[in-house]
Design a protein around this motif. Structure first.
Motif, PDB file in Angstrom:
ATOM      1  N   UNK A 234       0.818  -1.212   0.000  1.00 44.27           N
ATOM      2  CA  UNK A 234       0.000   0.000   0.000  1.00 44.27           C
ATOM      3  C   UNK A 234       0.854   1.266   0.000  1.00 44.27           C
ATOM      4  N   UNK A 235       1.962   1.249   0.740  1.00 44.46           N
ATOM      5  CA  UNK A 235       2.799   2.439   0.890  1.00 44.46           C
ATOM      6  C   UNK A 235       3.906   2.547  -0.153  1.00 44.46           C
ATOM      7  N   UNK A 236       3.759   1.821  -1.251  1.00 44.75           N
ATOM      8  CA  UNK A 236       4.747   1.877  -2.327  1.00 44.75           C
ATOM      9  C   UNK A 236       4.939   3.329  -2.786  1.00 44.75           C
ATOM     10  N   UNK A 237       6.202   3.770  -2.790  1.00 44.80           N
ATOM     11  CA  UNK A 237       6.502   5.123  -3.226  1.00 44.80           C
ATOM     12  C   UNK A 237       6.351   6.174  -2.139  1.00 44.80           C
ATOM     13  N   UNK A 238       5.859   5.762  -0.979  1.00 37.31           N
ATOM     14  CA  UNK A 238       5.631   6.700   0.130  1.00 37.31           C
ATOM     15  C   UNK A 238       6.411   6.298   1.378  1.00 37.31           C
TER      16      UNK A 238
ATOM     17  N   UNK B 290       9.517  13.478   2.926  1.00 36.23           N
ATOM     18  CA  UNK B 290       8.684  14.583   2.461  1.00 36.23           C
ATOM     19  C   UNK B 290       7.231  14.178   2.208  1.00 36.23           C
ATOM     20  N   UNK B 291       6.991  12.874   2.144  1.00 37.70           N
ATOM     21  CA  UNK B 291       5.636  12.387   1.896  1.00 37.70           C
ATOM     22  C   UNK B 291       4.969  11.852   3.155  1.00 37.70           C
ATOM     23  N   UNK B 292       5.665  12.012   4.275  1.00 37.94           N
ATOM     24  CA  UNK B 292       5.128  11.530   5.554  1.00 37.94           C
ATOM     25  C   UNK B 292       5.130  12.635   6.598  1.00 37.94           C
TER      26      UNK B 292
ATOM     27  N   UNK C  34       1.228  12.353   0.094  1.00 36.99           N
ATOM     28  CA  UNK C  34       1.483  10.919   0.200  1.00 36.99           C
ATOM     29  C   UNK C  34       0.236  10.105  -0.055  1.00 36.99           C
ATOM     30  N   UNK C  35      -0.896  10.595   0.459  1.00 40.74           N
ATOM     31  CA  UNK C  35      -2.152   9.875   0.265  1.00 40.74           C
ATOM     32  C   UNK C  35      -2.574   9.843  -1.199  1.00 40.74           C
TER      33      UNK C  35
ATOM     34  N   UNK D 111      -2.062   3.746  -5.877  1.00 36.54           N
ATOM     35  CA  UNK D 111      -1.679   2.351  -5.632  1.00 36.54           C
ATOM     36  C   UNK D 111      -2.920   1.464  -5.493  1.00 36.54           C
ATOM     37  N   UNK D 112      -3.955   2.029  -4.873  1.00 33.32           N
ATOM     38  CA  UNK D 112      -5.202   1.291  -4.680  1.00 33.32           C
ATOM     39  C   UNK D 112      -6.000   1.248  -5.977  1.00 33.32           C
ATOM     40  N   UNK D 113      -6.099   2.392  -6.642  1.00 34.35           N
ATOM     41  CA  UNK D 113      -6.951   2.499  -7.824  1.00 34.35           C
ATOM     42  C   UNK D 113      -6.549   1.527  -8.934  1.00 34.35           C
TER      43      UNK D 113
END
Length: 232
Positions: free
Chosen positions: A194-198, A203-205, A216-217, A223-225
């Motif tokens: 789920x957190x791929x790339x984040x 800077x994304x957290x 980040x969201x 990733x989900x879509x």
């Protein structure tokens, strides 16, 4: 030849021009009423056909730390769905701090409402707490079984999680494998991570280094879509 009185002739012509021969008033009213009823029925049918996507998870799903929870990935999925005029509504069932054990207890109450797609996002807190992998896997399987039993036609999606290797390389490896194993065993859609790339990107957290920022969201939502769009 029968002569028609002038005033009757005038009334007759007026009636024809206005479309109001005897009985037409009631007929028009009935047709109008039928049209309204039909429109109402179609509206009700459209609402009744609305399908439900449930995001069942922890603080990631709940968009912890954001001023507006709708900016979390679940809310962004709803916006994406609306932009495409898809007939689905998203229910955010995320609870901050939730473990797989807590989720297994809570899901029974949630399943009282109908659902069509169930996105399971749990396990991260288990990993951070060092809960035995076997326990996490057992709880996730139990949740999957309960959803399948209650709604056998529902489509399930499992959001994979990973934990930092500093907790223990062996534990981290076994933990990561849980999600792929469960997805294959139950023949359900898997979001590999789920957190791929984040995950790990400062800077994304948020300052805690765990929960994604608004930006980040947006990545989480993508990733989900990519995994659920074909299920809609």
């Amino acid at each position: 030849m029968i002569r028609i009185p002038a005033f009757l002739y005038t009334l007759f012509i007026s009636a024809v021009l206005l479309g109001c021969l005897p009985g037409c008033n009631s007929e028009n009213k009935e047709q109008s009423a039928a049209t309204v009823d039909s429109t109402k029925s179609e509206g009700k049918a459209s609402t009744a056909k609305k399908k439900t996507i449930v995001f069942f998870g922890n603080s990631l799903t709940a968009a912890y730390g954001l001023d507006d929870p709708s900016q979390g990935f679940a809310g962004l999925i709803q916006k994406k769905i609306d932009s495409l005029n898809l007939n689905y509504k998203v229910i955010n069932a995320g609870v901050s701090g939730e473990t797989t054990s807590g989720g297994n207890s809570r899901v029974d109450w949630l399943l009282k409402q109908p659902l069509d797609i169930f996105v399971l996002e749990l396990g991260g807190n288990d990993g951070l707490r060092g809960i035995p992998v076997s326990e996490t896997k057992k709880n996730l399987q139990s949740i999957i079984d309960k959803v399948h039993t209650k709604y056998p036609e529902a489509k399930l999606v499992l959001a994979g999680m990973q934990i930092p290797p500093n907790i223990g390389q062996k534990y981290a490896s076994e933990f990561r494998a849980v999600y792929a194993d469960l997805a294959e065993k139950n023949n359900i859609t898997l979001i590999p991570f789920l957190l791929e790339g984040v995950g790990g990107e400062a800077k994304l957290n948020l300052p805690d280094g765990i929960h994604p920022t608004e930006e980040g969201h947006k990545i989480l939502a993508e990733n989900v879509w990519v995994r659920i769009k074909d299920l809609l």
